[in-house]
Motif scaffolding. Structure first.
Motif, PDB file in Angstrom:
ATOM      1  N   LEU A  54      -1.954   0.466   0.926  1.00 16.21           N
ATOM      2  CA  LEU A  54      -0.996  -0.630   1.065  1.00 16.21           C
ATOM      3  C   LEU A  54      -1.377  -1.785   0.152  1.00 16.21           C
ATOM      4  O   LEU A  54      -2.544  -2.176   0.095  1.00 16.21           O
ATOM      5  N   GLY A  55      -0.408  -2.288  -0.563  1.00 20.60           N
ATOM      6  CA  GLY A  55      -0.654  -3.462  -1.383  1.00 20.60           C
ATOM      7  C   GLY A  55      -1.359  -3.180  -2.694  1.00 20.60           C
ATOM      8  O   GLY A  55      -1.545  -4.089  -3.495  1.00 20.60           O
ATOM      9  N   ALA A  56      -1.759  -1.941  -2.911  1.00 15.23           N
ATOM     10  CA  ALA A  56      -2.464  -1.613  -4.161  1.00 15.23           C
ATOM     11  C   ALA A  56      -1.465  -1.026  -5.158  1.00 15.23           C
ATOM     12  O   ALA A  56      -0.361  -0.632  -4.787  1.00 15.23           O
ATOM     13  N   ASP A  57      -1.859  -0.965  -6.405  1.00 17.01           N
ATOM     14  CA  ASP A  57      -1.010  -0.399  -7.442  1.00 17.01           C
ATOM     15  C   ASP A  57      -1.012   1.126  -7.322  1.00 17.01           C
ATOM     16  O   ASP A  57      -2.052   1.755  -7.502  1.00 17.01           O
ATOM     17  N   PRO A  58       0.147   1.722  -6.984  1.00 20.87           N
ATOM     18  CA  PRO A  58       0.164   3.179  -6.796  1.00 20.87           C
ATOM     19  C   PRO A  58      -0.229   3.933  -8.067  1.00 20.87           C
ATOM     20  O   PRO A  58      -0.796   5.020  -7.988  1.00 20.87           O
ATOM     21  N   ASP A  59       0.059   3.335  -9.209  1.00 23.85           N
ATOM     22  CA  ASP A  59      -0.291   3.958 -10.476  1.00 23.85           C
ATOM     23  C   ASP A  59      -1.800   4.195 -10.568  1.00 23.85           C
ATOM     24  O   ASP A  59      -2.262   5.284 -10.908  1.00 23.85           O
ATOM     25  N   ALA A  60      -2.563   3.164 -10.230  1.00 23.70           N
ATOM     26  CA  ALA A  60      -4.031   3.281 -10.269  1.00 23.70           C
ATOM     27  C   ALA A  60      -4.511   4.275  -9.216  1.00 23.70           C
ATOM     28  O   ALA A  60      -5.409   5.089  -9.468  1.00 23.70           O
ATOM     29  N   ALA A  61      -3.909   4.225  -8.031  1.00 22.77           N
ATOM     30  CA  ALA A  61      -4.323   5.123  -6.944  1.00 22.77           C
ATOM     31  C   ALA A  61      -4.097   6.586  -7.325  1.00 22.77           C
ATOM     32  O   ALA A  61      -4.968   7.441  -7.144  1.00 22.77           O
ATOM     33  N   PHE A  62      -2.916   6.886  -7.868  1.00 18.15           N
ATOM     34  CA  PHE A  62      -2.604   8.282  -8.187  1.00 18.15           C
ATOM     35  C   PHE A  62      -3.358   8.766  -9.422  1.00 18.15           C
ATOM     36  O   PHE A  62      -3.615   9.963  -9.567  1.00 18.15           O
ATOM     37  N   SER A  63      -3.704   7.831 -10.295  1.00 22.32           N
ATOM     38  CA  SER A  63      -4.545   8.197 -11.431  1.00 22.32           C
ATOM     39  C   SER A  63      -5.927   8.628 -10.927  1.00 22.32           C
ATOM     40  O   SER A  63      -6.505   9.620 -11.385  1.00 22.32           O
ATOM     41  N   ARG A  64      -6.425   7.891  -9.961  1.00 23.42           N
ATOM     42  CA  ARG A  64      -7.716   8.235  -9.381  1.00 23.42           C
ATOM     43  C   ARG A  64      -7.643   9.600  -8.669  1.00 23.42           C
ATOM     44  O   ARG A  64      -8.554  10.431  -8.788  1.00 23.42           O
ATOM     45  N   LEU A  65      -6.555   9.819  -7.944  1.00 26.32           N
ATOM     46  CA  LEU A  65      -6.382  11.099  -7.253  1.00 26.32           C
ATOM     47  C   LEU A  65      -6.342  12.258  -8.252  1.00 26.32           C
ATOM     48  O   LEU A  65      -6.911  13.322  -8.001  1.00 26.32           O
ATOM     49  N   ALA A  66      -5.694  12.039  -9.391  1.00 27.88           N
ATOM     50  CA  ALA A  66      -5.630  13.084 -10.422  1.00 27.88           C
ATOM     51  C   ALA A  66      -7.037  13.441 -10.909  1.00 27.88           C
ATOM     52  O   ALA A  66      -7.349  14.617 -11.154  1.00 27.88           O
TER      53      ALA A  66
ATOM     54  N   GLN B 153       5.601   7.211  -9.747  1.00 29.25           N
ATOM     55  CA  GLN B 153       4.200   7.082 -10.182  1.00 29.25           C
ATOM     56  C   GLN B 153       3.420   8.353  -9.854  1.00 29.25           C
ATOM     57  O   GLN B 153       2.571   8.788 -10.637  1.00 29.25           O
ATOM     58  N   ALA B 154       3.712   8.943  -8.689  1.00 30.02           N
ATOM     59  CA  ALA B 154       3.002  10.166  -8.302  1.00 30.02           C
ATOM     60  C   ALA B 154       3.319  11.302  -9.280  1.00 30.02           C
ATOM     61  O   ALA B 154       2.423  12.029  -9.710  1.00 30.02           O
ATOM     62  N   VAL B 155       4.594  11.438  -9.622  1.00 31.35           N
ATOM     63  CA  VAL B 155       4.986  12.498 -10.557  1.00 31.35           C
ATOM     64  C   VAL B 155       4.313  12.279 -11.905  1.00 31.35           C
ATOM     65  O   VAL B 155       3.814  13.221 -12.535  1.00 31.35           O
TER      66      VAL B 155
END
Ligand SMILES: *Cc1c(COP(=O)(O)O)cnc(C)c1O
Length: 239
Positions: free
Chosen positions: A178-190, A216-218
């Protein structure tokens, strides 16, 4: 409550818009198109029946009591049920009766409970292996606790799932903090997914992206999207 025909038209329109967003986000991306899981939690079984008639095959639920009742009521529609919520060990036995996958595997004791439940279930029904996604907590330091294993714990959990008969390691899952940049989060997950595939090459799935952040996830390689409100509308309040 809307008439079924109106509700069906409403769902069809929303579903088409979400599918267009996914197609636009995935345009030019290599590999298979991301799979859409429609998250139906808190919405009535009647909506799921309409969705099935509109060609939806994969649905996501987050509570065992609700999911098991819906799965029983809608048996025969050919739906695949994805369990996406925090799961207590004592619900494992129930979940493996209807779930195609669990996206929220986050601790060793849950792996063991699912393995034990699957051993009994496969003997009784011959069902196929349960697809397991390791839920990763991308919120440093725990924070709000949306669940998940720490990134450092993924490798050990993966080995445990892969070593448990009846469980198939699919890949990783996360919710953007919550409140974080999803782009950064999903990059980390990748990156976590890449590391995982070094030791488990078949664990290629990345379950990420909801109504607000599916693009962003895609962009970061999501293979499974879990979309609720943008298909079904606002969820009724939690009972
Ligand atoms: C509810 C839920 C979703 C769907 O969220 P929307 O914002 O309604 O698209 C996806 N993933 C998980 C884990 C959920 O609990």
């Amino acid at each position: 409550m809307a008439e079924p025909a109106d509700r069906s038209a409403e769902l069809a329109g929303a579903l088409a818009r979400v599918r267009e967003r996914i197609a636009a986000a995935a345009a030019g991306r290599k590999g298979p198109a991301p799979e859409l899981i429609v998250v139906t939690k808190f919405h009535p079984a009647s909506d799921i029946r309409l969705l099935a008639a509109l060609g939806v095959r994969d649905v996501g639920e987050s509570r065992d009591q609700e999911a098991s009742a819906k799965a029983a009521e809608l048996e025969g529609l050919g739906l695949r049920w994805h369990f996406i919520g925090q799961l207590q060990k004592n619900k494992a036995k129930s979940v493996v009766r209807y779930a195609h996958s669990v996206h929220s595997v986050d601790r060793a004791s849950l792996v063991d409970a699912l393995g034990k439940a699957m051993a009994a279930e496969q003997q009784a029904s011959g069902r196929p292996d349960l697809a397991c996604f390791i839920q990763v907590d991308l919120q440093d330091g725990g924070g709000e606790g949306r669940g998940g294993a720490s990134p450092a714990g993924v490798a050990a959990l993966a080995d445990r799932i892969a070593g448990t008969p009846g469980l198939a390691l699919a890949g990783v899952m996360a919710v953007a903090p919550l409140g974080a940049d999803p782009d950064a989060a999903f990059s980390r997950l990748a990156g976590i997914s890449r590391d995982l595939r070094l030791s488990h090459p078949a664990a290629t799935a990345i379950s990420a992206g909801m109504s607000q952040d599916l693009e962003q996830a895609v962009a970061h390689g999501a293979t499974h999207l879990r979309v609720g409100s943008d298909v079904l509308g606002a969820r009724p309040p939690v009972r």
